[in-house]
Design a protein around this motif. Structure first.
Motif, PDB file in Angstrom:
ATOM      1  N   LEU A   1      43.583  13.376  10.922  1.00 44.28           N
ATOM      2  CA  LEU A   1      42.192  13.669  10.727  1.00 44.28           C
ATOM      3  C   LEU A   1      41.701  13.858   9.647  1.00 44.28           C
ATOM      4  CD1 LEU A   1      39.675  13.622  12.513  1.00 44.28           C
ATOM      5  CD2 LEU A   1      39.777  16.061  12.873  1.00 44.28           C
ATOM      6  N   TRP A   2      40.718  13.055   8.983  1.00 43.33           N
ATOM      7  CA  TRP A   2      40.099  13.237   7.553  1.00 43.33           C
ATOM      8  C   TRP A   2      38.666  13.442   7.905  1.00 43.33           C
ATOM      9  CZ3 TRP A   2      43.834  10.009   9.092  1.00 43.33           C
ATOM     10  CH2 TRP A   2      44.974  10.251   8.446  1.00 43.33           C
ATOM     11  N   GLN A   3      37.886  14.402   6.891  1.00 45.45           N
ATOM     12  CA  GLN A   3      36.536  14.657   6.868  1.00 45.45           C
ATOM     13  C   GLN A   3      35.956  14.389   5.591  1.00 45.45           C
ATOM     14  OE1 GLN A   3      34.868  18.368   8.497  1.00 45.45           O
ATOM     15  NE2 GLN A   3      33.285  17.224   9.441  1.00 45.45           N
TER      16      GLN A   3
ATOM     17  N   VAL B   1      45.274   2.608  15.737  1.00 48.88           N
ATOM     18  CA  VAL B   1      43.881   2.535  15.532  1.00 48.88           C
ATOM     19  C   VAL B   1      43.319   3.369  14.335  1.00 48.88           C
ATOM     20  CG1 VAL B   1      41.504   2.575  16.560  1.00 48.88           C
ATOM     21  CG2 VAL B   1      43.454   1.798  17.971  1.00 48.88           C
ATOM     22  N   LEU B   2      42.989   2.977  13.350  1.00 51.13           N
ATOM     23  CA  LEU B   2      42.156   3.923  12.402  1.00 51.13           C
ATOM     24  C   LEU B   2      40.913   3.480  12.464  1.00 51.13           C
ATOM     25  CD1 LEU B   2      42.539   5.760   9.803  1.00 51.13           C
ATOM     26  CD2 LEU B   2      42.572   3.200   8.334  1.00 51.13           C
ATOM     27  N   GLN B   3      39.882   4.669  12.468  1.00 52.78           N
ATOM     28  CA  GLN B   3      38.392   4.523  12.789  1.00 52.78           C
ATOM     29  C   GLN B   3      37.791   5.598  11.926  1.00 52.78           C
ATOM     30  OE1 GLN B   3      37.593   4.882  17.098  1.00 52.78           O
ATOM     31  NE2 GLN B   3      37.080   6.903  16.642  1.00 52.78           N
ATOM     32  N   LEU B   4      36.568   5.156  11.442  1.00 48.92           N
ATOM     33  CA  LEU B   4      35.727   5.831  10.998  1.00 48.92           C
ATOM     34  C   LEU B   4      34.338   6.243  11.817  1.00 48.92           C
ATOM     35  CD1 LEU B   4      34.953   7.769   8.162  1.00 48.92           C
ATOM     36  CD2 LEU B   4      33.500   5.757   7.666  1.00 48.92           C
ATOM     37  N   ALA B   5      33.754   7.144  11.936  1.00 49.89           N
ATOM     38  CA  ALA B   5      32.306   7.485  12.833  1.00 49.89           C
ATOM     39  C   ALA B   5      31.459   8.384  11.963  1.00 49.89           C
ATOM     40  CB  ALA B   5      32.764   8.434  14.027  1.00 49.89           C
ATOM     41  N   ALA B   6      30.476   7.489  11.812  1.00 46.02           N
ATOM     42  CA  ALA B   6      29.369   8.138  11.150  1.00 46.02           C
ATOM     43  C   ALA B   6      28.125   8.030  11.890  1.00 46.02           C
ATOM     44  CB  ALA B   6      29.010   7.297   9.827  1.00 46.02           C
TER      45      ALA B   6
ATOM     46  N   MET C   1      53.403   7.623   9.961  1.00 51.37           N
ATOM     47  CA  MET C   1      52.087   7.081  10.148  1.00 51.37           C
ATOM     48  C   MET C   1      52.054   5.538  10.416  1.00 51.37           C
ATOM     49  SD  MET C   1      49.289   9.700   9.329  1.00 51.37           S
ATOM     50  CE  MET C   1      49.616   9.398   7.480  1.00 51.37           C
ATOM     51  N   PRO C   2      51.926   4.790  11.468  1.00 45.93           N
ATOM     52  CA  PRO C   2      51.871   3.398  11.364  1.00 45.93           C
ATOM     53  C   PRO C   2      50.876   2.699  10.262  1.00 45.93           C
ATOM     54  CG  PRO C   2      51.332   4.135  13.641  1.00 45.93           C
ATOM     55  CD  PRO C   2      51.337   5.511  12.502  1.00 45.93           C
ATOM     56  N   ILE C   3      49.697   3.394   9.966  1.00 50.10           N
ATOM     57  CA  ILE C   3      48.840   2.905   8.895  1.00 50.10           C
ATOM     58  C   ILE C   3      48.543   4.200   8.046  1.00 50.10           C
ATOM     59  CG2 ILE C   3      46.748   1.925   8.555  1.00 50.10           C
ATOM     60  CD1 ILE C   3      46.521   1.204  11.438  1.00 50.10           C
ATOM     61  N   SER C   4      48.403   3.780   6.870  1.00 48.33           N
ATOM     62  CA  SER C   4      47.840   4.700   5.796  1.00 48.33           C
ATOM     63  C   SER C   4      46.867   3.996   4.736  1.00 48.33           C
ATOM     64  CB  SER C   4      49.136   5.261   4.859  1.00 48.33           C
ATOM     65  OG  SER C   4      49.788   4.371   4.009  1.00 48.33           O
ATOM     66  N   PHE C   5      46.082   4.946   4.205  1.00 44.46           N
ATOM     67  CA  PHE C   5      45.019   4.335   3.298  1.00 44.46           C
ATOM     68  C   PHE C   5      44.515   5.354   2.316  1.00 44.46           C
ATOM     69  CE2 PHE C   5      42.949   7.210   6.372  1.00 44.46           C
ATOM     70  CZ  PHE C   5      41.593   7.684   5.842  1.00 44.46           C
ATOM     71  N   ASP C   6      43.657   4.851   1.410  1.00 47.13           N
ATOM     72  CA  ASP C   6      43.333   5.775   0.273  1.00 47.13           C
ATOM     73  C   ASP C   6      42.248   6.539   1.011  1.00 47.13           C
ATOM     74  OD1 ASP C   6      42.585   6.882  -2.066  1.00 47.13           O
ATOM     75  OD2 ASP C   6      41.627   5.132  -3.027  1.00 47.13           O
TER      76      ASP C   6
ATOM     77  N   VAL D   1      39.989   9.053  11.793  1.00 54.38           N
ATOM     78  CA  VAL D   1      41.119   9.535  12.719  1.00 54.38           C
ATOM     79  C   VAL D   1      41.846   8.285  12.706  1.00 54.38           C
ATOM     80  CG1 VAL D   1      39.748   8.965  14.726  1.00 54.38           C
ATOM     81  CG2 VAL D   1      41.506  10.746  14.691  1.00 54.38           C
ATOM     82  N   LEU D   2      43.361   8.770  12.989  1.00 57.73           N
ATOM     83  CA  LEU D   2      44.249   7.569  13.107  1.00 57.73           C
ATOM     84  C   LEU D   2      45.091   7.923  14.506  1.00 57.73           C
ATOM     85  CD1 LEU D   2      46.256   5.296  12.223  1.00 57.73           C
ATOM     86  CD2 LEU D   2      47.802   6.955  11.318  1.00 57.73           C
ATOM     87  N   THR D   3      45.071   6.891  15.441  1.00 63.70           N
ATOM     88  CA  THR D   3      45.463   7.150  16.692  1.00 63.70           C
ATOM     89  C   THR D   3      46.581   6.312  16.988  1.00 63.70           C
ATOM     90  OG1 THR D   3      43.430   7.868  17.280  1.00 63.70           O
ATOM     91  CG2 THR D   3      44.940   7.571  18.985  1.00 63.70           C
TER      92      THR D   3
END
Length: 413
Positions: A17-19, A106-111, A1-6, A27-29
């Motif tokens: 996809l993480w929830q 693109v790494l994003q969080l939707a709330a 994956m291009p980007i990883s995060f905690d 979501v990472l795209t």
């Protein structure tokens, strides 16, 4: 994956996809195409201005910054938009974009606001005063967007409202900046740069044309009442079509189509970017080869036609990201919506996104006979599938796909 995060505290639903227990989704795209940013990361004022205009059409850009993810420059932006198909409530999206010359991650969080909405705004508006509540947008003072830029979104208020979705996405953004890691091979790719508009060659006469649905290597162009057919010679045009980044022509107050500029004699074309700053336009040059309808039809395969309709389904998903839906209709249809057409959209149903196709008129034959619409939970597969269903409906119109156009409308309409 291009980007990883905690991702501590999140449940991973699939590879990308993480929830969170709150319902927030990360979501990472990865996009294998030239980024659609209006400016490079080195020109933050223009980037902020043009992004404010883009997001003002469907909501509001709350803030945008250039940050470092694991030492790699990235665009951080936070936007807000109305919850689709609901009378109240807003969604807040925080995204990190790492643009490269020919791709991006693109790494994003939707709330989303849930339950009682507007509590933060109601409390703060009473304290700050309604006369000082709505503010001029700091990035684009001339903007009158769908949602206002107001004092209640300032980060100084997050600590008082830690459970508000804006506070949650900001807290997540700080966490990602501290914990994200970028794949070294992706980080080493050439950086994204916006090309200056190409000069018009002496003797060129450029006219405005609206493109058809792209089918294989071919496309139709409607200039005035004249419809011509062209073979593309590079991927630039197809990379920009349907993504909301090209210049647009209004058909009516709420209907728009992509446009390009072309010399009908030589095929030299310019694909303009959608937004300008202080009147300065950026554009991308390409060249098309004119063909006859017979030549295009002979070269197009059934697989090309199937892929064209799958592409339309995917573009419905892209349109939903900017708060729009799209229609497939005969290219000569201008002005207000008329039959026949197929609407393709992504809408929320019981809190979950569903892809929807609405047929007007309903098909009279085949597997869709008598059905005014079809829907399914949104996924990459169902987006393509709904495009194929649109193609089945179009078959009854006896309209060649090179005679179809993609028209956009905003979700609020």
């Amino acid at each position: 994956m291009p980007i990883s995060f905690d991702a501590t505290g999140f449940r991973q639903l699939d590879q990308f996809l993480w929830q969170h227990p709150s319902g927030d989704q990360a979501v990472l795209t990865y996009y294998n195409r030239v980024p659609d940013l209006p400016a490079g990361l080195g020109d933050l004022p223009k980037l902020r201005h043009d992004l404010a205009l883009v997001h003002g059409e469907t909501g509001c850009l709350v803030e945008a910054h250039v940050v470092q993810l694991d030492g790699v420059p990235a665009l951080l932006r936070i936007i807000k938009m109305p919850l689709p198909d609901q009378p109240n409530g807003q969604a807040f999206v925080c995204s990190f974009t790492i643009p490269k010359a020919n791709c991006s991650a693109v790494l994003q969080l939707a709330a989303l606001e849930r339950g009682m909405t507007g509590a933060r705004e109601a409390v703060l508006a009473a304290e700050i005063g309604f006369q000082d509540w709505v503010m001029q947008h700091p990035y684009a003072p001339e903007l009158q967007g769908v949602l206002p830029f107001h004092a209640g979104d300032h980060p100084q208020h997050d600590a008082r409202f830690p459970d508000h979705p804006l506070s949650r996405v900001r807290a997540w953004a700080h966490h990602v900046v501290r914990t994200a890691r970028v794949d070294p091979q992706f980080a080493a790719l050439p950086p994204f740069q916006v090309q200056a508009p190409p000069p018009v060659e002496p003797g060129q006469t450029l006219v405005t044309a609206m493109p058809s649905l792209p089918v294989g290597d071919f496309i139709g162009l409607l200039a005035g009442e004249r419809l011509t057919y062209w073979r593309t010679t590079d991927p630039k045009l197809k990379e920009m079509l349907g993504r909301g980044v090209m210049g647009r022509s209004p058909l009516a107050d709420t209907r728009f189509r992509d446009i390009l500029m072309i010399d009908l004699e030589t095929g030299a074309a310019m694909v303009p970017d959608r937004f300008t700053t202080d009147g300065n336009m950026t554009a991308h040059s390409t060249r098309l080869e004119q063909v006859t309808m017979q030549e295009a039809n002979a070269a197009v395969t059934d697989d090309d036609v199937m892929e064209a309709y799958k592409w339309a389904g995917r573009m419905a998903g892209v349109a939903a990201e900017r708060g729009e839906f799209l229609a497939l209709e005969p290219i000569e249809h201008e002005g207000e919506q008329q039959d026949p057409h197929v609407l393709l959209a992504v809408r929320l149903h019981e809190g979950q996104p569903h892809v929807v196709a609405q047929f007007s008129p309903p098909p009279s034959d085949g597997p869709l006979a008598g059905s005014p619409s079809r829907s399914a939970p949104a996924s990459p597969e169902t987006l393509e599938g709904i495009g194929v269903l649109a193609g089945l409906a179009v078959n009854e119109w006896r309209t060649h796909p090179l005679h179809l156009a993609v028209t956009y409308r905003r979700q609020a309409d």
